[in-house]
Design a protein around this motif. Structure first.
Motif, PDB file in Angstrom:
ATOM      1  N   UNK B  96      22.221 -15.587  27.764  1.00 42.23           N
ATOM      2  CA  UNK B  96      20.847 -16.078  27.848  1.00 42.23           C
ATOM      3  C   UNK B  96      20.584 -16.400  29.321  1.00 42.23           C
ATOM      4  N   UNK B  99      19.070 -19.928  30.679  1.00 49.65           N
ATOM      5  CA  UNK B  99      19.910 -21.090  30.384  1.00 49.65           C
ATOM      6  C   UNK B  99      21.223 -20.989  31.146  1.00 49.65           C
ATOM      7  N   UNK B 142      23.319 -36.688  30.565  1.00 51.02           N
ATOM      8  CA  UNK B 142      22.741 -35.361  30.814  1.00 51.02           C
ATOM      9  C   UNK B 142      23.845 -34.310  30.964  1.00 51.02           C
ATOM     10  N   UNK B 144      26.442 -33.818  29.208  1.00 56.90           N
ATOM     11  CA  UNK B 144      26.766 -33.187  27.932  1.00 56.90           C
ATOM     12  C   UNK B 144      25.842 -32.015  27.649  1.00 56.90           C
ATOM     13  N   UNK B 145      24.570 -32.218  27.955  1.00 53.91           N
ATOM     14  CA  UNK B 145      23.593 -31.161  27.718  1.00 53.91           C
ATOM     15  C   UNK B 145      23.908 -29.948  28.587  1.00 53.91           C
ATOM     16  N   UNK B 148      26.785 -28.065  27.185  1.00 49.09           N
ATOM     17  CA  UNK B 148      26.391 -27.267  26.023  1.00 49.09           C
ATOM     18  C   UNK B 148      25.648 -26.015  26.454  1.00 49.09           C
ATOM     19  N   UNK B 149      24.716 -26.173  27.411  1.00 45.83           N
ATOM     20  CA  UNK B 149      23.947 -25.017  27.879  1.00 45.83           C
ATOM     21  C   UNK B 149      24.887 -23.935  28.413  1.00 45.83           C
ATOM     22  N   UNK B 152      26.960 -22.389  25.396  1.00 45.52           N
ATOM     23  CA  UNK B 152      26.208 -21.615  24.414  1.00 45.52           C
ATOM     24  C   UNK B 152      25.626 -20.347  25.029  1.00 45.52           C
ATOM     25  N   UNK B 155      27.458 -16.751  25.368  1.00 51.52           N
ATOM     26  CA  UNK B 155      27.726 -15.866  24.226  1.00 51.52           C
ATOM     27  C   UNK B 155      29.184 -15.457  24.166  1.00 51.52           C
ATOM     28  N   UNK B 160      31.946 -21.298  23.750  1.00 52.24           N
ATOM     29  CA  UNK B 160      31.272 -22.144  22.777  1.00 52.24           C
ATOM     30  C   UNK B 160      32.250 -23.182  22.211  1.00 52.24           C
TER      31      UNK B 160
END
Lengths: 166, 393, 103
Positions: B96, B99, B142, B144-145, B148-149, B152, B155, B160
């Protein structure tokens, strides 16, 4: 409306609108965090420092991450094949639009007496603590009970059920 | 120059530079002059730390570590930087794109924001916020976000998995991290980092009033540092990037400069939490003895920071990696009860009269349960027999 | 600093977007998020009225916002737990397919 307000309000609205209308659920959550951060900035602009930081800590740090976990565990990431809106989306959209129209009409009609900004209140975090411990101590305790109940409840609901013995 | 002038020298320089700015842009210029040193000093510290860490780990593992670039290999970070800048930036085709691009930027931005409330010297803080400690933890969430970005958007199953491990670990250890700092907030009666340090910058005889020299402060400091190690994803809590299981965790699909940004963000996060530990428990910029107060305050902050970093390197070279269930059990069954008990002890300390009785009661109240809890958690486990080396003989 | 009216308009817009999302999306997770957004809009109202109100030193609006944030956190945890339980049962989070009371 002043320029700082618009600078903060535009990304908030954009993020939240994107969160509600994007196809990919993970993109929705990421846009949502932008909206939450914008809201926190608006709180800061309203001199509510404590609430603004709490907003980031709770919503960006916890609620968004929880939602991300839920998306991952229900395998609903990635673009969906079916339409994203439910079958009754016209009715829902109409209701939401009507609600906004009524609210906006009411605000324009009534909010005339509070146009003046009072002087900036000197609110230290200490005062919030004092208020929580004196005037609002009963709500605080109820909140503690509620959070404990929610913690136990959420664990019980989401817990993997043991396969029953045949 | 008097010691006071040396202590204030950066502030004097700032005012001197500020006097050249036109009146209209002075607030902006002032903010810039506060932020730019932070943006310069801590990445420099990162560069120094990488080489120190590699050399330290090398010594622990009985080898030399980097020794080719410059004297004793100390120019290694420059070589590393040139290498990561000139490497090809590979982005997976199915990734992605947006992101994937934003994740390292968000990570580094969040790490830098945390420095806004760290007082690195007397009157040397970017923003003295009324709710400074809360700001620090809010910004820390922040990260953690961003993790995750990164995980994720790549791919990749490994990334992940690494991201989910990292988030689970960070959320679990954020709870004890915040609760461990609550005792200091209770004692200081303030969320402002500047006030907290000022309270510790006084002396009885030659001894300072650091919070770490109380039973609850000591236990709080130890718990805080354990949680900080886990928050920074460092060994022995480095499962998110456990290279023997999931290759490199959430940043496996990053290369070149973006990879370097992740590395930078991770170390900046470690420095920031260490700086917070110094601010909360180790007296911030305050000198360790009253006769050393003539040494500039910022020297003490960075000296303490380097000591904590050395501790991190030592731990990394010494302890093996935990298993996922051990990690979670440790957070929820040991750290969380201990931090809660510590808050109770801090309250007891507050309401007892000063003296040796208070010391004894509080020490027993906190150390006895910690030993009992540790023993109780050990009890159910199987005893592992001493390993026999069949081939080494 | 803008007037109270602009904050109220912004919060009513947020409320409507959240309501529209909660009413029209198929994914149960996003419906829950829509409800969270409506709570957030209410929070913005509390803070704005606190700031522009006659007695900011009483902190009533701030307190309301803080309690509301905690309730929202509890709600999110329980709601997402329910979504996980439902998913385990019916293997979907699509609300249009969850149309029977019996599993």
């Amino acid at each position: 409306m002043t320029i700082p307000f618009l600078i903060l309000a535009a990304p908030t609205i954009a993020g939240i609108a994107a969160a509600m209308y994007l196809r990919n659920l993970v993109h929705c959550i990421l846009a949502l965090t932008l909206g939450f951060a914008g809201l926190a900035a608006l709180y800061l602009q309203l001199d509510a420092q404590f609430v603004g930081f709490t907003q980031i800590l709770v919503y960006v740090g916890a609620v968004a991450i929880l939602a991300v976990f839920a998306i991952m565990m229900t395998r609903s990431a990635g673009p969906m094949a079916q339409p994203v809106f439910s079958s009754s989306w016209i009715k829902g959209g109409c209701v939401a639009g009507a609600v906004f129209a009524v609210l906006a009409w009411a605000i324009y009609r009534s909010a005339t007496s509070l146009k003046m900004l009072p002087p900036q209140p000197e609110v230290a975090v200490r005062q919030i603590g004092d208020a929580l411990m004196h005037r609002f101590v009963l709500p605080l305790e109820i909140m503690g009970l509620l959070l404990t109940a929610a913690l136990i409840g959420a664990v019980l609901i989401a817990m993997q059920e043991k396969p029953e013995m045949q | 120059m008097t010691p006071e002038t040396i202590d204030r020298i950066f502030i004097i320089w700032k005012h001197w530079l500020l006097s050249y700015a036109p009146a209209g842009v002075q607030p902006l210029f002032s903010a810039l002059l506060s932020v730019v040193p932070v943006l310069a000093v801590f990445p420099l510290l990162f560069a120094i730390t990488t080489v120190l860490e590699r050399k330290g780990l090398g010594r622990i593992q009985n080898r030399y570590g980097p020794n080719r670039v410059g004297p004793y290999g100390f120019f290694q970070p420059i070589a590393d930087g040139v290498k990561s800048l000139t490497k090809e930036d590979v982005v997976p085709r199915t990734a992605d794109q947006a992101v994937h691009f934003l994740a390292p930027l968000l990570l580094v931005a969040a790490a830098f924001l945390a420095y806004a409330v760290l007082p690195v010297g007397r009157n040397m803080v970017v923003a003295n916020l009324n709710a400074g400690v809360l700001f620090f933890f809010a910004v820390g969430s922040l990260v953690e976000l961003a993790v995750f970005m990164a995980g994720w958007s790549s791919r990749n199953k490994y990334s992940l998995l690494g991201a989910m491990r990292a988030i689970a670990q960070m959320i679990s250890y954020e709870v004890p991290l915040v609760l461990a700092s609550v005792v200091v907030i209770m004692a200081a009666g303030s969320l402002s980092t500047v006030t907290i340090v000022n309270m510790q910058a006084s002396y009885t005889g030659i001894w300072p009033h650091w919070f770490v020299f109380t039973p609850w402060g000591f236990v709080g400091f130890v718990l805080f540092m354990i949680a900080a190690t886990a928050e920074a994803n460092r060994s022995p809590f480095d499962l998110p990037e456990g290279e023997s299981e999931i290759v490199a965790g959430y940043y496996i699909e990053y290369s070149g400069f973006k990879f370097a940004l992740f590395f930078l963000g991770e170390y900046l996060g470690m420095f920031a939490t260490s700086g917070m530990a110094i601010t909360l428990f180790l007296g911030g910029w305050a000198a360790p003895f009253s006769f050393l107060t003539w040494v500039p305050s910022y020297f003490w902050f960075f000296a303490k920071l380097l000591v904590l970093i050395a501790g991190f390197i030592w731990v990394r070279g010494t302890l093996p990696r935990l298993r996922m269930d051990q990690l979670m059990n440790f957070a929820w069954k040991f750290m969380l009860p201990m931090t809660l008990l510590n808050i109770f002890v801090a309250g007891t300390w507050h309401f007892m009269a000063a003296g040796s009785v208070r010391w004894l009661v509080c020490a027993v109240l906190i150390f006895a349960p910690s030993v009992l809890l540790a023993l109780g958690l050990e009890k159910g486990k199987k005893k592992i027999a001493a390993r026999t080396y069949r081939f080494a003989e | 600093m803008s007037s109270l009216t602009s904050y109220l308009l912004l919060s009513s817009l947020l409320f409507s977007i959240g309501l529209a999302g909660a009413l029209t999306r198929r994914s149960a997770i996003l419906v829950l998020i829509g409800i969270e957004l409506m709570l957030n809009a209410a929070n913005l109202n509390f803070i704005a009225f606190w700031r522009y109100g006659p007695d900011p030193a009483a902190l009533t609006g701030t307190m309301f916002a803080i309690f509301s944030i905690s309730v929202a956190a509890a709600e999110a945890a329980v709601g997402l737990g329910i979504i996980l339980a439902v998913y385990r049962h019916s293997k979907t989070t699509d609300l249009d397919q969850m149309n029977s009371m019996k599993g």
